[in-house]
Write a protein that holds these residues in place. Structure first.
Motif, short mmCIF file in Angstrom:
data_model
loop_
_atom_site.label_atom_id
_atom_site.label_comp_id
_atom_site.label_asym_id
_atom_site.label_seq_id
_atom_site.Cartn_x
_atom_site.Cartn_y
_atom_site.Cartn_z
N ASP A 259 0.81 -1.22 0.00
CA ASP A 259 0.00 0.00 0.00
C ASP A 259 0.84 1.27 0.00
N SER A 261 4.58 2.97 -1.06
CA SER A 261 5.83 2.86 -1.81
C SER A 261 6.75 4.01 -1.45
N TYR A 272 -3.03 10.47 -9.74
CA TYR A 272 -4.16 9.58 -9.51
C TYR A 272 -5.47 10.36 -9.46
N PHE A 328 0.61 4.87 -3.51
CA PHE A 328 0.94 4.06 -4.67
C PHE A 328 1.82 4.85 -5.64
N ASP A 329 2.67 4.13 -6.36
CA ASP A 329 3.30 4.72 -7.53
C ASP A 329 2.25 4.86 -8.63
N TYR A 333 1.14 -0.76 -13.53
CA TYR A 333 0.84 -1.85 -12.59
C TYR A 333 -0.11 -1.39 -11.49
N HIS A 334 0.18 -0.26 -10.87
CA HIS A 334 -0.64 0.19 -9.75
C HIS A 334 -1.97 0.77 -10.21
N ILE A 337 -4.25 -2.09 -10.19
CA ILE A 337 -4.70 -2.40 -8.83
C ILE A 337 -5.75 -1.40 -8.37
#
Length: 675
Positions: A259, A261, A272, A328-329, A333-334, A337
Motif C-alpha cells: 500500500d 511505496s 491519480y 501508490f506509484d 501496474y498500480h 490495482i
C-alpha cells in the motif's frame, strides 16, 4: 421527489408497481454477465478466491469471510466448472446491486426510465462489469453499501414506516459489509452519517437496541477465527491464535509494503486524482458527461444540500480520500490495482447519470418547436446512453473465450517432471496454477508450496511468526530431506545452484549457490513463440503478465546466447526467437542488464538497444522500468567519459523512480567523488 430539506414529498411506492421493471433489469444484466464471463480461472485474485470457496478456507487479508461463505455455497451448483460457478455468484450480486440502484434512483425522481438508465449504466460500466464476471468481493460490497444507502434514504424520506426495523436492518447490513470489505465501507460511512444527520436524535435513541444486529452481522469473522483452527487446505496465514493475530490479519498489516511505496509522492497522488476524474467519465463513455453534470444539478436543486453533500461524500470516499491514505506509484501496474477501488464512487456516478437522464429527457420533450413525442425521445436517449456504455466496455469485458491463465498454468505444470515440488509466489502463478492443481486436479503428482509460507496449509513456516534465519533453515532442511525435484517461480532463498527455465527455476543440490545455468525447455520455447506472434491481450492484468512472461523468456534465451562459446555458432533459430520475444521495453531492459553484467560489456550493442528501447517507453509497467532505462543511459555516458550527460540521465532516473533502491544515487556519488 426530494425537497431541498431532504424530505421525500411524493407518494409511497407501490411494491407491485416496479416488480416487472426490476425483473427485466435483473435478468438482462445477469444473462449478459453469464455470457461474458470466463468458464475457467482468470488473473487478479480470481484463483485465490475460488480456492478459498472450494475448500471453505481463509482468503487473503482482511479475510472476506462473508464472501467465502457465500462462494462456498456456489461451488455446489450442479453444472459448469468450479470457476464458472463462483464467477456466476459475483454476477448474481452485481445484478441484485443494479436492482437496488434502480430503487434508489426511483426513490429520488419517480422515473422508471431514469432508474433503468442508472442501473444499466452501472451494470455495464468498465470496472463494475469486470468484477461481476470473476471471483471477487466487490459486487457483494456494492450490494451491501447500496442496501444501506437505500434504507438511509427511506429512513429520512418522511414517509418511512417501521423506522425501528429499518435501523436494525441498517446495523445488520453494516456488520455484514464490515465482514466483507471493511476499508471501502469505512470510506463510505460519511455518506450515511450525512444522510441520517437530520434524523440523528431518533437514530441515536434506537441505535443501542440495534447493536445486537450489528454484532450479528460481524459473526462471519467469528466463523473465520474458528475455521482457521482446523487448518483448511487454503488458509493464508494459518491458525488465528490470538487477538494480535486477528488484528494483524484484519488490519492488513502484512500488506503495508504494498500500500505504501517509498518512491510515491504528491505528484503520484495528483496524477491519480486526475486519473480518477477522467476514469469516472470513461467508465460510462464520454456521452455520459452531460447527463452526469445535469444529475449533479438536479440533486442540488431538488434534493438540497444535505443529499447533495452526502452523495458527494460517497463519491469522494473511495476516490480522493482513499488516494490521500495510500502511497501508490502512479504507473501501469498500480493503476490496474487501483482501478477497482473507486467502484462505490462509480455507483454514485450512475445515480447522477440516471437523474441527469431524467432532467435532459424531460427538457427535450418539453421543447415545443421540436414537437417530438415522449415515446420517441426517451427510448432514443436511453438507447444512446446505455448503448454507449455497453459498447465502450464490451471489448474489455467479454471473457467467454479467455483461457489465458489456464494455458499459462498448463504450460508450467506440463513442463515439470513427474512427482516434483513447485514453490509458488506471485498472484498469476499462485492463483492459476493453484486452481488447476488443487481444484481441477491437473498434474496431481506435483505438490505445491508457497515461497512465503502463505495460502496453502502445508507451509514450512509462518512468515509473520518466523525469523528470517529460521525461514532459510527450514527451507534448507526441506530440500535436504527429499529426493524430489524442486522448482520455484520467484525468489526462493536456498543454498544451492540454480537452473533458470524462465517461467520458473530449479534447485541444483550438487552445485554452489553462485552457479546459475539457463535452460531452454521446448515446451516453454513454443509458448513464448506463440505469445510473441499473437495479439497483445486486452485485459490489463493479462497484458502485464504477457510482458512479464516474454521478459522471462528473453532473459533465458539471451543468457544462452551470451554464454555460448565464441568458437561455437549459436543456433540461428534461438537468436531470431530471442529478438522476437525481447522486442518490448521490459525485454530490452533485460538484455541491457545482462550485457552490462558481462566482464566486457558491448557498449555499442547497449547503445543500439537503448535507442530501440526509447521507442517503447510507453510500455513501461512500473516506474522502476523508467528509472532503470535512464540509469543505463547514464552508464553508457560514463563509458564514453561524458560526465555531464551521465549526471543528466542519472538525475532523470531519480525523477522517474524516486526510490532508495535506485542505483543512480550511487552513481551520482561516484561522479562527485571522482571529479
Amino acid at each position: 421527489m426530494w425537497s431541498r430539506n431532504g424530505v421525500n414529498n411524493s407518494k409511497c411506492i407501490k411494491p407491485e408497481s416496479d416488480t416487472l421493471a426490476l425483473l427485466i433489469i435483473f435478468f438482462l444484466v445477469f444473462i449478459v454477465y453469464a455470457w461474458s464471463t470466463s468458464p475457467t480461472v482468470v488473473l487478479e485474485d480470481d484463483g485465490y478466491f475460488i480456492m478459498s470457496a472450494y475448500y471453505l478456507g481463509i482468503s487473503h487479508p482482511p479475510g472476506y469471510p462473508l464472501y467465502t461463505l457465500f462462494s462456498h455455497l456456489a461451488t455446489y451448483l450442479p453444472s459448469g466448472s468450479i470457476a464458472l460457478r463462483v464467477h456466476l455468484l459475483s454476477s448474481l450480486f452485481a445484478a441484485l446491486a443494479c436492482m437496488l440502484l434502480w430503487k434508489i434512483v426511483y426513490l429520488l425522481c419517480r422515473s422508471k426510465p431514469a432508474s433503468s438508465v442508472a442501473a444499466i449504466c452501472l451494470a455495464f460500466s468498465g470496472a463494475f462489469w469486470s468484477q461481476a464476471i470473476i471471483a471477487e468481493v466487490y459486487t457483494l460490497n456494492i450490494l451491501l453499501i447500496l442496501a444501506i444507502l437505500y434504507l438511509c434514504l427511506v429512513l429520512t424520506s418522511g414517509n418511512a414506516t417501521n423506522n425501528k426495523q429499518n435501523i436494525k436492518w441498517i446495523c445488520f447490513l453494516y456488520g455484514l459489509a464490515l465482514s466483507n470489505h471493511w476499508p471501502l465501507l469505512v470510506l463510505s460511512t460519511p455518506m450515511f452519517i450525512l444522510l441520517l444527520w437530520k434524523k440523528w436524535k431518533f437514530f441515536s435513541r434506537k441505535f443501542l437496541p440495534a447493536i445486537p444486529w450489528l454484532l450479528l452481522g460481524l459473526m462471519p469473522y467469528l466463523w473465520m477465527v474458528l475455521r482457521s483452527q482446523v487448518n483448511p487446505e487454503i488458509s493464508f496465514y494459518g491458525p488465528i491464535e490470538s487477538f494480535r493475530d486477528f488484528w494483524f490479519y484484519v488490519s492488513r498489516q502484512g500488506y503495508a509494503d504494498i500500500d505504501i511505496s517509498p518512491a510515491a509522492g504528491w505528484t503520484d497522488k495528483l496524477a491519480y486524482m486526475r486519473f480518477v476524474l477522467g476514469e469516472t467519465v470513461l467508465q460510462f463513455g464520454w456521452f455520459s458527461l452531460p447527463f452526469l453534470l445535469a444529475g449533479l444539478g438536479y440533486i442540488w436543486k431538488k434534493g438540497g444540500p444535505v443529499l447533495f453533500t452526502a452523495l458527494c461524500a460517497g463519491f469522494l470516499g473511495s476516490t480522493l480520500l482513499l488516494i490521500l491514505f495510500l502511497d501508490f506509484d502512479f504507473d501501469t501496474y498500480h493503476i490496474a490495482i487501483f482501478r477497482v477501488y473507486p467502484i462505490v464512487s462509480y455507483a454514485i456516478t450512475a445515480i447522477w447519470i440516471g437523474l441527469g437522464f431524467y432532467v435532459i429527457s424531460r427538457y427535450i420533450v418539453n421543447l415545443s418547436h421540436l414537437k417530438l413525442r415522449r415515446t420517441l425521445v426517451i427510448p432514443g436517449v436511453f438507447i444512446l446512453l446505455a448503448g454507449t456504455t455497453f459498447s465502450t466496455n464490451l471489448p474489455h469485458n467479454y471473457r467467454g473465450n479467455d483461457f489465458w491463465a489456464e494455458q499459462y498454468a498448463k504450460v508450467v505444470l506440463d513442463s515439470l517432471p513427474g512427482n516434483s515440488v513447485l514453490f509458488l509466489r506471485g498472484d498469476p502463478s499462485v492463483g492459476s496454477i493453484g486452481y488447476l492443481n488443487k481444484i481441477e486436479k491437473y498434474r496431481k503428482d506435483i505438490d505445491l508450496y508457497h515461497v512465503m509460507g502463505q495460502v496453502f496449509n502445508n507451509r514450512l513456516y509462518r512468515p509473520h511468526k518466523t525469523r528470517y534465519g529460521e525461514m532459510v533453515n527450514r527451507v534448507d532442511r526441506f530440500i535436504l530431506s527429499t529426493d524430489r525435484d524442486i522448482y520455484y517461480t520467484q525468489s526462493l532463498v536456498h543454498k544451492y545452484g540454480t537452473e533458470d527455465y524462465g517461467l520458473y527455476y530449479g534447485v541444483l543440490k550438487n552445485e554452489d549457490p553462485e552457479f546459475v545455468r539457463s535452460v531452454v525447455s521446448p515446451g516453454l520455447l513454443n509458448y513464448w513463440i506463440k505469445l510473441a506472434n499473437g495479439d497483445v491481450p486486452v485485459d490489463k492484468w493479462e497484458k502485464m503478465h504477457y510482458f512479464e512472461i516474454l521478459s522471462d523468456g528473453c532473459r533465458v534465451l539471451n543468457n544462452v546466447i551470451l554464454h555460448t562459446k565464441e568458437d561455437m555458432e549459436t543456433d540461428r533459430f534461438i537468436i531470431n526467437t530471442r529478438d522476437n520475444i525481447c522486442n518490448h521495453l521490459p525485454g530490452i531492459l533485460t538484455r541491457v542488464e545482462q550485457n552490462i553484467q558481462r566482464e566486457h560489456p558491448d557498449w555499442i550493442r547497449i547503445e543500439n538497444l537503448l535507442q530501440e528501447g526509447g521507442k517503447f517507453l510507453h510500455q513501461g509497467l512500473l516506474k522502476k522500468h523508467y528509472g532503470y532505462y535512464f540509469y543505463y543511459k547514464g552508464l553508457l555516458a560514463v563509458s564514453m567519459n561524458n560526465r555531464s550527460e551521465a549526471e543528466f540521465n542519472f538525475r532523470r532516473s531519480i525523477r522517474e523512480w524516486h526510490h532508495p533502491g535506485n542505483p543512480s544515487y550511487r552513481e551520482i556519488s561516484r561522479l562527485h567523488e571522482n571529479p
